[in-house]
Design a protein around this motif. Structure first.
Motif, mmCIF file in Angstrom:
data_model
loop_
_atom_site.group_PDB
_atom_site.id
_atom_site.type_symbol
_atom_site.label_atom_id
_atom_site.label_comp_id
_atom_site.label_asym_id
_atom_site.label_seq_id
_atom_site.Cartn_x
_atom_site.Cartn_y
_atom_site.Cartn_z
ATOM 1 N N MET A 343 -16.113 3.014 6.885
ATOM 2 C CA MET A 343 -16.149 4.461 7.069
ATOM 3 C C MET A 343 -15.165 4.879 8.166
ATOM 4 O O MET A 343 -13.986 4.606 8.061
ATOM 5 N N GLY A 344 -15.631 5.510 9.236
ATOM 6 C CA GLY A 344 -14.727 5.948 10.288
ATOM 7 C C GLY A 344 -14.039 4.814 11.018
ATOM 8 O O GLY A 344 -13.036 5.014 11.697
ATOM 9 N N GLY A 345 -14.552 3.589 10.884
ATOM 10 C CA GLY A 345 -13.930 2.427 11.503
ATOM 11 C C GLY A 345 -12.933 1.722 10.609
ATOM 12 O O GLY A 345 -12.245 0.792 11.057
ATOM 13 N N ALA A 346 -12.834 2.147 9.350
ATOM 14 C CA ALA A 346 -11.996 1.434 8.380
ATOM 15 C C ALA A 346 -10.533 1.386 8.804
ATOM 16 O O ALA A 346 -9.883 0.332 8.730
ATOM 17 N N GLY A 347 -9.979 2.511 9.220
ATOM 18 C CA GLY A 347 -8.562 2.551 9.582
ATOM 19 C C GLY A 347 -8.215 1.611 10.715
ATOM 20 O O GLY A 347 -7.149 0.986 10.715
ATOM 21 N N ALA A 348 -9.123 1.488 11.690
ATOM 22 C CA ALA A 348 -8.843 0.623 12.840
ATOM 23 C C ALA A 348 -8.770 -0.835 12.429
ATOM 24 O O ALA A 348 -7.833 -1.552 12.794
ATOM 25 N N ILE A 349 -9.762 -1.304 11.649
ATOM 26 C CA ILE A 349 -9.723 -2.719 11.289
ATOM 27 C C ILE A 349 -8.593 -2.997 10.293
ATOM 28 O O ILE A 349 -8.038 -4.097 10.272
ATOM 29 N N GLU A 391 7.628 -13.256 4.370
ATOM 30 C CA GLU A 391 8.052 -12.571 5.591
ATOM 31 C C GLU A 391 7.574 -11.131 5.581
ATOM 32 O O GLU A 391 7.765 -10.407 4.603
ATOM 33 N N VAL A 392 6.923 -10.726 6.673
ATOM 34 C CA VAL A 392 6.390 -9.366 6.798
ATOM 35 C C VAL A 392 6.929 -8.762 8.095
ATOM 36 O O VAL A 392 6.561 -9.187 9.188
ATOM 37 N N ARG A 393 7.808 -7.782 7.963
ATOM 38 C CA ARG A 393 8.438 -7.157 9.135
ATOM 39 C C ARG A 393 7.933 -5.753 9.399
ATOM 40 O O ARG A 393 7.895 -5.298 10.535
ATOM 41 N N THR A 394 7.587 -5.042 8.323
ATOM 42 C CA THR A 394 7.113 -3.666 8.459
ATOM 43 C C THR A 394 5.874 -3.481 7.603
ATOM 44 O O THR A 394 5.805 -3.978 6.476
ATOM 45 N N VAL A 395 4.889 -2.759 8.148
ATOM 46 C CA VAL A 395 3.616 -2.583 7.453
ATOM 47 C C VAL A 395 3.149 -1.138 7.549
ATOM 48 O O VAL A 395 3.470 -0.426 8.509
ATOM 49 N N MET A 396 2.388 -0.734 6.553
ATOM 50 C CA MET A 396 1.791 0.605 6.524
ATOM 51 C C MET A 396 0.316 0.459 6.186
ATOM 52 O O MET A 396 -0.068 -0.386 5.375
ATOM 53 N N SER A 397 -0.508 1.303 6.801
ATOM 54 C CA SER A 397 -1.938 1.306 6.504
ATOM 55 C C SER A 397 -2.380 2.726 6.174
ATOM 56 O O SER A 397 -2.120 3.662 6.940
ATOM 57 N N ASN A 398 -3.047 2.872 5.029
ATOM 58 C CA ASN A 398 -3.480 4.192 4.537
ATOM 59 C C ASN A 398 -4.965 4.433 4.773
ATOM 60 O O ASN A 398 -5.775 3.507 4.612
ATOM 61 N N THR A 399 -5.304 5.663 5.112
ATOM 62 C CA THR A 399 -6.702 6.088 5.130
ATOM 63 C C THR A 399 -6.808 7.488 4.552
ATOM 64 O O THR A 399 -5.931 8.336 4.765
ATOM 65 N N PHE A 400 -7.902 7.728 3.830
ATOM 66 C CA PHE A 400 -8.175 9.045 3.252
ATOM 67 C C PHE A 400 -9.641 9.398 3.496
ATOM 68 O O PHE A 400 -10.515 8.530 3.361
#
Length: 414
Positions: A343-349, A391-400
């Motif tokens: 829930m509200g903690g999803a984006g952080a983890i 190889e992972v140099r750039t990452v994105m994380s989505n929340t809605f």
């Protein structure tokens, strides 16, 4: 001049690990903790399982006094924040305490306390015997307040609330305050403890959660043609954001740099995402623009994908619009299949997962998906079953979040 912002500490208190190392190992190995409900009798509910933090005893982590005056959601926040601060190793004694703040995220606040106190009043003799701690235990902002009080952090302090996008709202605000020179360090992240009868029952009534009661361990199936809802989880994730030169000067370990963030609104529905992902697409475009990263340079996307029929598809349509519906090097996974939805903690983890994926050059898997929904664009590379070493140099994380909140964060190796 805008300042650079880096991550120098992280902490995780979740159903699949009570510390960062255990949590990350179980994420990469695809181990979930979905099981029959233990906290209360859910036998009459449509959904009867969750991703709980089993056998939680707050006295193992907090003083009796702190436990007495905090709700479960704040206890989770205090534990994760303590881990992140210890991991960062900053010494407040050598700093101006007004240079260190807390910006936290939570969607629901002290639901458990409110339920308990209301039930005692309704079933009692009619005399109002409410606890003097009722209000501070219920208030959503007390997570950030208690972290501040516990550690003597006297800078900017508040809690962002945007449902399941709350953590990313908090991270974006922390990012911007440091960039503008208004803080040196901000402890950020998010938490929720929504597994209570009324909260859980409300989501059941909305038919938002999976009803795979016979096989809860495989209930969260993002992108699967037979997905039927999310699995509710609980817990907290914390990150220490720090001004780059300040971190370098004290010799801090740097996990990565936060380089972009954006929010948009769907202006569409109180709970459903826009079916074509218009708002989500725009938010991702803005975050990449701020980060000065082309879509061809983005290596990993931790999708919000909760395993709901509408939500997963609309997000993947948005990503396809972002890529121009063509093949790129972008790999996608949905780790709520492992952790549940915090829930509200999803984006952080999930920000933590994204950063560790970048550190270790490994993309965690999406588990439980057996038949990919044919409506999901073929151009998208979704990592299923096993982790992918690359190889992972750039990452994105989505929340809605309910209400149409789209929150996106972007990190880069340094």
């Amino acid at each position: 001049m805008l300042h650079r912002v880096v991550i120098t500490g992280m902490g995780a208190f979740t159903p699949i690990g009570h510390d960062l190392q255990t949590f990350w190992r179980n994420v990469t190995e695809g181990k979930s903790s979905f099981a029959k409900m233990a906290r209360f009798d859910a036998s009459l509910f449509r959904t009867q399982f969750a991703a709980e933090i089993a056998d939680f005893n707050p006295l193992q982590y907090l003083s009796r006094n702190d436990v007495k005056r905090t709700d479960r959601f704040t206890q989770f926040a205090l534990i994760a924040a303590e881990q992140a601060i210890q991991d960062s190793g900053f010494d407040l004694a050598k700093m101006d305490p007004f240079d260190v703040g807390v910006i936290w995220g939570s969607g629901q606040g002290g639901t458990e306390t409110l339920e308990e106190q209301t039930a005692e009043f309704v079933t009692g003799d009619g005399h109002p015997r409410f606890s003097p701690f009722l209000v501070p235990k219920v208030l959503v902002n007390l997570a950030s307040g208690m972290i501040s009080i516990r550690h003597g952090l006297m800078g900017i302090n508040y809690t962002a609330v945007s449902a399941c996008a709350s953590s990313n709202s908090a991270l974006m605000d922390a990012f911007n305050y440091i960039r503008l020179g208004k803080a040196k360090i901000i402890v950020s992240g998010g938490c929720d403890a929504a597994i209570t009868p009324t909260s859980f029952g409300g989501y059941c009534s909305m038919k938002a959660m999976s009803t795979q009661n016979a096989n809860p361990e495989i209930a969260s199936r993002p992108f699967d043609v037979e997905r039927d809802g999310f699995v509710m989880g609980e817990g907290a994730g914390a990150l220490v954001l720090e001004e780059y030169e300040h971190a370098r000067a004290r010799g801090a370990t740097i996990y990565g740099e936060m380089v972009g963030a954006a929010m948009t609104g769907d202006a569409y529905h109180i709970t459903a995402t826009h079916p074509e992902g218009i708002g989500a697409t725009r938010a991702m475009q803005l975050a990449l623009k701020e980060a000065r990263i082309n879509i061809e340079e983005l290596d990993y996307l931790n999708a919000h994908a909760t395993s709901t029929p509408v939500g997963d598809l609309s997000e993947m349509k948005a990503v396809a619009q972002l890529t121009g519906n063509r093949k790129t090097n972008l790999s996608i996974s949905a780790t709520k299949s492992i952790t549940g939805h915090l829930m509200g903690g999803a984006g952080a983890i999930e920000a933590i997962i994204s950063i560790l994926a970048m550190r270790d050059n490994v993309i965690p898997p999406t588990i439980n998906t057996t038949v990919r929904d044919p409506a999901i664009p073929d151009s998208l590379n979704i990592v299923l079953k096993d982790a992918l070493e690359t190889e992972v140099r750039t990452v994105m994380s989505n929340t809605f979040g309910f209400g149409g909140h789209n929150g996106i964060v972007v990190f880069q190796k340094i």
